[in-house]
Structures are given as structure tokens and as C-alpha cells.
Design an enzyme around this catalytic site. Sequence first.
Site, short mmCIF file in Angstrom:
data_model
loop_
_atom_site.label_atom_id
_atom_site.label_comp_id
_atom_site.label_asym_id
_atom_site.label_seq_id
_atom_site.Cartn_x
_atom_site.Cartn_y
_atom_site.Cartn_z
N GLU A 1 0.76 22.39 16.80
CA GLU A 1 -0.59 22.20 17.32
C GLU A 1 -0.75 22.82 18.71
O GLU A 1 -1.85 23.21 19.09
CB GLU A 1 -0.90 20.69 17.38
CG GLU A 1 -2.29 20.36 16.89
CD GLU A 1 -2.55 18.88 16.71
OE1 GLU A 1 -3.19 18.52 15.72
OE2 GLU A 1 -2.11 18.07 17.54
N HIS B 1 20.71 23.29 -0.84
CA HIS B 1 20.66 23.44 -2.29
C HIS B 1 19.25 23.79 -2.78
O HIS B 1 18.95 23.65 -3.96
CB HIS B 1 21.17 22.16 -2.95
CG HIS B 1 22.60 21.89 -2.62
ND1 HIS B 1 23.65 22.17 -3.48
CD2 HIS B 1 23.16 21.42 -1.48
CE1 HIS B 1 24.79 21.86 -2.89
NE2 HIS B 1 24.53 21.41 -1.67
N LYS C 1 -12.65 19.30 9.37
CA LYS C 1 -13.44 18.08 9.58
C LYS C 1 -14.92 18.34 9.32
O LYS C 1 -15.63 17.52 8.74
CB LYS C 1 -13.26 17.58 11.02
CG LYS C 1 -11.89 16.98 11.29
CD LYS C 1 -11.89 16.36 12.66
CE LYS C 1 -10.51 15.97 13.10
NZ LYS C 1 -10.45 15.67 14.53
O1 PA5 Z 1 -1.99 15.99 19.72
C1 PA5 Z 1 -3.10 15.63 19.42
O2 PA5 Z 1 -4.05 15.64 20.22
C2 PA5 Z 1 -3.40 15.14 18.03
O3 PA5 Z 1 -2.35 15.33 17.16
C3 PA5 Z 1 -3.72 13.65 18.06
O4 PA5 Z 1 -2.62 12.93 18.52
C4 PA5 Z 1 -4.15 13.15 16.69
O5 PA5 Z 1 -5.15 13.96 16.16
C5 PA5 Z 1 -4.65 11.72 16.79
O6 PA5 Z 1 -5.76 11.65 17.65
P1 PA5 Z 1 -6.28 10.28 18.19
O7 PA5 Z 1 -5.18 9.63 18.97
O8 PA5 Z 1 -7.45 10.63 19.04
O9 PA5 Z 1 -6.67 9.43 17.02
#
Ligand code: PA5
Length: 429
Positions: free
Chosen positions: A287, A308, A420
Amino acid sequence: MISLNIEKTLGFISKENVFAYEAQVKAAQEALENGTGKGNDFLGWLHLPSSITKEHLADLKTTAQTLRDNCEVVVVAGIGGSYLGARAVIEALSNSFTWLQDKKTAPVILYAGHNIGEDYLYELTEYLKDKKFGVINISKSGTTTETALAFRLLKKQCEDQRGKDMAKKVIVAITDAKKGAARVTADNEGYKSFIIPDNVGGRFSVLTPVGLLPIAIAGFDIEKLVAGAVAMEKACGKDVPFAENPAAIYAATRNELYKNGKKIEILVNYNPKLHYVSEWWKQLYGESEGKDNKGVFPVAGEFSEELHSVGQFIQDGSPIMFETFLDVKKQNASLIVEPDEKEDYFDYLDGKDFWEINKAAYHATVTAHSKKLPCMTFELDELDAYHFGQLFYFFQFACYLSCKIMGVNPFDQPGVEAYKKWMFEALGK
Ligand code: PA5
């Protein structure tokens, strides 16, 4: 401390070229310390370990004790950075079969809010029907669909089964100070809550209550975890020379490999307990770095099992990847291969420890794979809370540097929004 060995990448790239990133790393470190550069409102993780107070840890431990005293099961509701770090520690340090045992020393930790699979959630609510359970609702934004839906389900079940007063005791929120549905519910219901600082992004939040509270409930030492992170914060400090900063070497090496056509990194472990360490790492790097049509794609290698399956591809297929082996030096359990009454193909292993056999598989794989692909190795002295603290901070710091060298903002995730939009449209939001 964590040690990193890049010797087995050097037939593919040169040490000179890795060290040529020194100036870029230095500039990135300066930007970090001065709070400049893209994403500079998300630098709260930098000195987070050394700024955690005894009072804060005591508050977390008191809340953890309340849940330990009142729950057989605690469900951690969260997704991505809001649950993977805690799960990495809990699954690595717990007995793999604890939750099947009758006598338990801590509540069983289960997870929700990381998927919207109807089977998973239905089966979870069925399992919880006769259990004294509590919930930690973790969402920084407080607007994440998966987590909000799971929490809605679990809140009602908890209140129905345990009554409003007990539910209030065993439901905890970890969220923004002011915004989002999780904050509104927590304030309205009077739940104990912890704040995720504004300047700490989800995937950099494991050393906030997001990671620390579930880990404390599971019975692991959060003081030691923080101490390990503090040690690594020092080891990555701005005055540490490039050659002695393991995070700088890791970030530079993976960028040089990327430049030389290695677009995939496999983080390899030889211990199934480390599965969620890889999941946490995949999320952090995927990310943070994968944007603007750039980035090393992070995947996990669960060996020897996957030797494997995808082992064939790694050894013999397209040479598009490099491997990073995560090795734990200290032996945990010991199990000896006893001689069998009848002779068979495995007598040569009689008297050997499984630990030794697993290590032999590890060294053999590094030897075999490094003939074809660049391989790095990380050594962790021991699998405990202290070393997890080191590991978390190390990977976060290296991730920041790696993104900076690559020229991307480590702290945003614009690509996550695309699906989304279509999902909300389909559901009539
Ligand atoms: O690193 C990030 O920002 C994301 O992976 C969030 O942790 C994830 O989308 C969860 O978001 P939130 O804590 O707002 O529910």
C-alpha cells in the site's frame, strides 16, 4: 539486533551501486526529521516508540486486564493496518493450538471486520453464541465498511448476550479523536476508547493502541515490544552512518534490484507462525510503495510447504523476483526424530532435531535459489515481543526510505478508492 546480509545479491547487483543511494537516503532522512516532503503530515510514527509514556502503557494494561477478567473470547474488529500487526504478534507468540485447549491463560483472540464473507461472519456469530465475549472496534477513519458492519453485528450480539452494562465494560474503541462512526458510537455508548494519532497512518500504527491493546490482552509484554522498537529507532537514527543502518541498506538494495528488473519480492519464512508477519509486511509495502505505476510487488513465501508448489517457479521460471529470507536464530521448541523399528528411507535423520532439519532446508534453499536469483537474509535473534518491536520499526523505517528512493508518497493509498466507488454505486450509497 536484526542483522541483514545482502552478500547473495551481489552477483546480480554491485555493492557500489547499493552504496550509491547514500545521498538519497540522507536527503530522505533529513526530510523526515524536518517534517518536509510528500505526506509530511503522517510522520508521527518516527519518534512514536520513544515518546510512549509509562502512563499510557499502564492505561492499556488496565483495559487489557478488564477484558481478560471478563471475556473468554475477544474479537478484534479491524482491517489492513487496523489489525494485521496485532495478529502477527499474537499468532507468532501463541501456541498454535491454544484455542483448542481446555485450559486457557488468556482470552482467545478472534478477528472480524477484515472481510465481508457471509460464511465467516455467520460462523463467527454462531461460535460466539455461548461465549462470554468482548470486542475491540479498531478503525482510524471510522468509516470502513467491512469493520463497521462486523462491529454492528457484534455489538448487538454482545449486548443481547451479556446485557448493556457488561457490554459497555468489554467493548473498546480505538479510533480518531473526533471523526467517524466509531468515535460517535464510542462516545454515545460511553465505551473506553483510545485515540489513533492524526499523524500516524493505518499501516504505521502497530505501536499505537491499535497493536498494543490486543497484544496485551493476549498476554504478551507490550513494554518489551516498545523497548525493542525504541532500540531500532536509535539504530535507524539520523546520525547512524548509511553502512551501519540496516533499514537504509535494505531500502537501497531493493531499489537497486528493482532497477535491474526484479519487480517482485518474496518474504520467506520457515515457520507457519510467521504467516501474519508476512501479511503485515505485504500490506505495509504494497500500500505504501505500489503507486504511480511503480513499486516492488510484495508476496510471501511459506516454506518448506511452498517449495512443493511455487518453489518450482522460483527456481526455474521467469527470473522476475528476489527473495528476502527471515530467519530466527534461537530455537524455540525441540522435537527429536526417534528411530523407527523398521528400517526406512529416513533412518539418516534418526536423533536429529526438527529444528536442525528445518534449518538445513532453509540453508539449502538459500544456496539453490541464490544461483538463480538475488537473495537477502534477515536474522532475528529470537521470536519474542522485544524483537517484534525491532522488526516493526525496522520495516516501517525501511519502507519510508524505499518509497522515497522510488519517488512515491509512502502515506497515501489512492488506488484503494477505485473499487469502493463501484461497490458503493452498486449498493446504492
Ligand atoms: O494503511 C492504511 O491506511 C489502511 O490499510 C487502513 O489501515 C485500513 O484501510 C483500515 O482503515 P481504518 O482504520 O480507517 O478502518
